[in-house]
Design an enzyme around this catalytic site. Structure first.
Site, mmCIF file in Angstrom:
data_model
loop_
_atom_site.group_PDB
_atom_site.id
_atom_site.type_symbol
_atom_site.label_atom_id
_atom_site.label_comp_id
_atom_site.label_asym_id
_atom_site.label_seq_id
_atom_site.Cartn_x
_atom_site.Cartn_y
_atom_site.Cartn_z
ATOM 1 N N ASP A 234 20.392 -5.263 20.325
ATOM 2 C CA ASP A 234 19.838 -6.596 20.507
ATOM 3 C C ASP A 234 19.265 -7.086 19.184
ATOM 4 O O ASP A 234 18.203 -6.655 18.776
ATOM 5 C CB ASP A 234 18.749 -6.510 21.582
ATOM 6 C CG ASP A 234 18.001 -7.804 21.772
ATOM 7 O OD1 ASP A 234 18.347 -8.803 21.127
ATOM 8 O OD2 ASP A 234 17.046 -7.798 22.570
ATOM 9 N N HIS A 331 29.711 -12.653 26.525
ATOM 10 C CA HIS A 331 28.431 -13.229 26.130
ATOM 11 C C HIS A 331 28.434 -13.673 24.671
ATOM 12 O O HIS A 331 27.925 -14.752 24.349
ATOM 13 C CB HIS A 331 27.330 -12.202 26.382
ATOM 14 C CG HIS A 331 25.967 -12.719 26.078
ATOM 15 N ND1 HIS A 331 25.302 -13.582 26.913
ATOM 16 C CD2 HIS A 331 25.160 -12.527 25.016
ATOM 17 C CE1 HIS A 331 24.136 -13.876 26.401
ATOM 18 N NE2 HIS A 331 24.025 -13.260 25.232
#
Lengths: 423, 423
Positions: A234, A331
């Site tokens: 992330d 995504h």
């Protein structure tokens, strides 16, 4: 039973998903910034792990500074002035304003001491929970919700950008765990230091404000890019805003050429979202399915079009049969810069794991925390753009939401919000 | 409102309190052992912070080993064999036994791999949440509740000591958060490694066992004696059992001269209690009051009769007016060796902070975890003796309770409980 199908609903691709996990894909480009890796200095006030981070400065600590290992996010509601429920709204002065000022003065003094590793107050009132633990890189960051301005008699001073966030598709928000007059972010490398700071601020607020909600989270203590509870890296490709003045200006409010009040110049806006992950289902997916939903490899975060973690994704690459290598609903495709040019925010959230929900599923996910100079050009448009069939959307639920304005940092001898409250 | 007075009750001195917080006072003597300080090696399998702790060995890891920074405690209930609800009880064989064996075999293999920092299973089934974090001193410890023996058709093999704990005065136990057929303690220095191990074990149990409860806790990462959320140093004077064979024999089951079965020799019993602290009230007390309730100074843990942290308390010392320096109901007086001679256990718990309860008070306290060779000569008599007016009792609530027998450790190539299940 599949994800999000309880009650007969199945809704792949229908959920808004920026938050879908502090998702690796947001790292695909410059559209969304994240803070530096866990052990990378992120600010000039940064300290080595366990060291002290200065409370005072032009902007509040806990925004650009290195993400610590433990955090508590809390919102408090100001008490109505005695004998005057609702009083103060629009008045410009009054008990509400004085009470709010006294609280922020007390809080700022205690926070400054705790960040130096000192007891928060003189005398024996401290419980000593953090004794011996050192500063542990503690930061305390204060924000103000819309209700703060009303209760403090400062309605006219409320910034336009501090308007309620719009409703996003598929939000399932619990009002009791969102909103609030005052926001506190407490973060530290030591869990006792973090709990102690939160408990201290709550104790010092007694009579002036009551706690509305608390959420607690963590990051891994290992170095490298943050990894969320879905297993995704992330923040892979995002620069640290501390190193880029132009990007920094998208995170912190600047007054150049506009009517930004002094108390806000150097401040920010923070969006907080509690995003539960449907881990029972996610973990049961084949690895290939999980990687295709994201568009990146789990192991190293490299895009499925090849290379290493920081290699740009090739969104035009196709397999011999013409199928895109990175799926249409992956995504990272939906979050790529070409879809979100200009919208910038600094995501600096924490994972949470709160055991079992009543139905036996895990109460776990991401405490999404995003900082920006203006939510109208940060979180809101990105979230709207991402609400377009993201493959990860089936596996998350946005459960709580809040927006706060974050005053500039306090100088030595000053308290956070002083320039607003004593204007 | 004072503590424990909700509903008109005021009951100072009426509550059982061993657990009252992993209380500093239990450290006053040899009656109760605690594990070594957070950074002190506690076992020959111990690793440096972040290193690997061997899963295999004569006793399970996670008992004598150094307490890590993060822990999850969980209980699972075995599924009834298909088509035979309740089957297996007393049968000695059957689907229940085979299913239980298969689960413990799978769990042991996954735990051994994870403690080495490897993915728990081959192939792509792992979510990768712990990738890159290293072993992080992960330990996984398994225990068996009374129901395990019934469901696995091993009722005759259930040890006598695995009987329900007696009711203690003022317990307020929630059955849904206590008991269980299987106990898992997962602990690591990295929060993602700990969550990943727990989630992996839950996933591998799917179809064989369902999670009954999960509780999560932490210790401070700073060195020195553990400090609990009341601010007390916890474990001051207790030796590390790893260094004293006689004390070690009070923690781990030995078979000398008795009919201890082989699967239990080198094992232990673990008592788990969720002990909520009434922090809103505790933190509001004057420091002197808090120190008198404990009998020690908050700052350095020294007894009120003087000296340093490890100076023995002088329980006979009186002020010139004849009042004892350490009060009659001070925790360290009631917990002193003279009151509890012979009863020995190893407390190795974690603090927990789970935000707010519905009434706005903190859901925080101690996950009390005590290891002993026999609860009938460990936790039970100590808890009974401590239920005598402890000054700290007003500030805690025992909310959940469980007792499990802990099989000896598995040798390389063996799984935990194999000698029981394949006897």
């Amino acid at each position: 039973m599949g994800p999000r199908e309880t009650g007969g609903r199945s809704r792949p691709g229908r959920r808004a998903v920026l938050g879908a996990g502090g998702l690796a894909a947001l790292a695909a480009g410059a559209a969304v910034l994240t803070t530096a890796d866990a052990r990378t200095p992120g600010d000039d006030r940064e300290a080595a792990a366990g060291g002290a981070v200065a409370f005072h400065g032009p902007h509040q600590a806990g925004i650009l500074t290195r993400r610590q290992y433990h955090a508590h996010l809390a919102a408090l509601d100001l008490a109505a002035p005695a004998g005057a429920p609702g009083a103060g709204a629009g008045a410009g002065t009054g008990a509400g304003r004085a009470g709010a000022a006294a609280l922020l003065r007390t809080w700022s003094a205690a926070a400054a001491r705790m960040t130096r590793g000192e007891p928060p107050v003189d005398g024996g009132a401290d419980t000593g929970v953090a004794l011996g633990a050192g500063p542990a890189a503690l930061t305390v960051t204060f924000g103000l919700g819309p209700g703060f301005f009303d209760r403090a008699g400062l309605t006219a001073a409320r910034p336009e950008a501090l308007a309620p966030l719009p409703a996003f598709p598929d939000d399932e928000l619990d009002p009791a765990r969102g909103g609030g007059d005052l926001f506190v972010q407490v973060a530290a490398d030591d869990p006792l230091v973090a709990v102690h700071a939160l408990r201290t601020l709550q104790r010092l607020a007694r009579g002036a404000a009551s706690t509305r909600w608390v959420m607690s989270g963590f990051t891994r203590s290992a170095g490298g890019t943050h990894r969320n509870l879905m297993g995704q890296l992330d923040g892979t490709a995002n620069p640290a805003p501390a190193t880029d003045p132009a990007q920094r200006a998208r995170i912190l409010v600047t007054g150049s050429g506009s009517g930004v009040p002094g108390w806000l110049e150097g401040g920010s806006y923070v969006v907080v979202r509690r995003i539960r992950m449907l881990l029972d289902h996610w973990e049961g997916l084949p690895a290939q399915h999980r990687e295709q939903a994201v568009g990146r490899r789990v192991a190293d975060g490299a895009p499925l079009t090849g290379g290493a973690e920081r290699t740009p994704a090739d969104l035009d690459a196709a397999r011999p049969d013409g199928v895109p290598v990175i799926a249409a609903n992956a995504h990272i495709r939906l979050a790529a810069p070409r879809s979100n040019a200009g919208a910038t925010m600094l995501r600096r959230g924490w994972s949470y794991y709160d055991g079992l929900r009543p139905d036996g599923t895990p109460d776990a996910g991401l405490l999404f925390v995003a900082w920006q100079a203006d939510p109208r050009t940060g979180f809101i448009p990105v979230q709207h753009r991402l609400a377009r069939g993201d493959a990860l959307a089936r596996y998350v639920v946005h459960e709580a939401s809040a927006l706060f304005v974050v005053p500039r940092g306090a100088a030595e001898g000053e308290y956070v919000g002083q320039a607003l409250l004593e204007a």
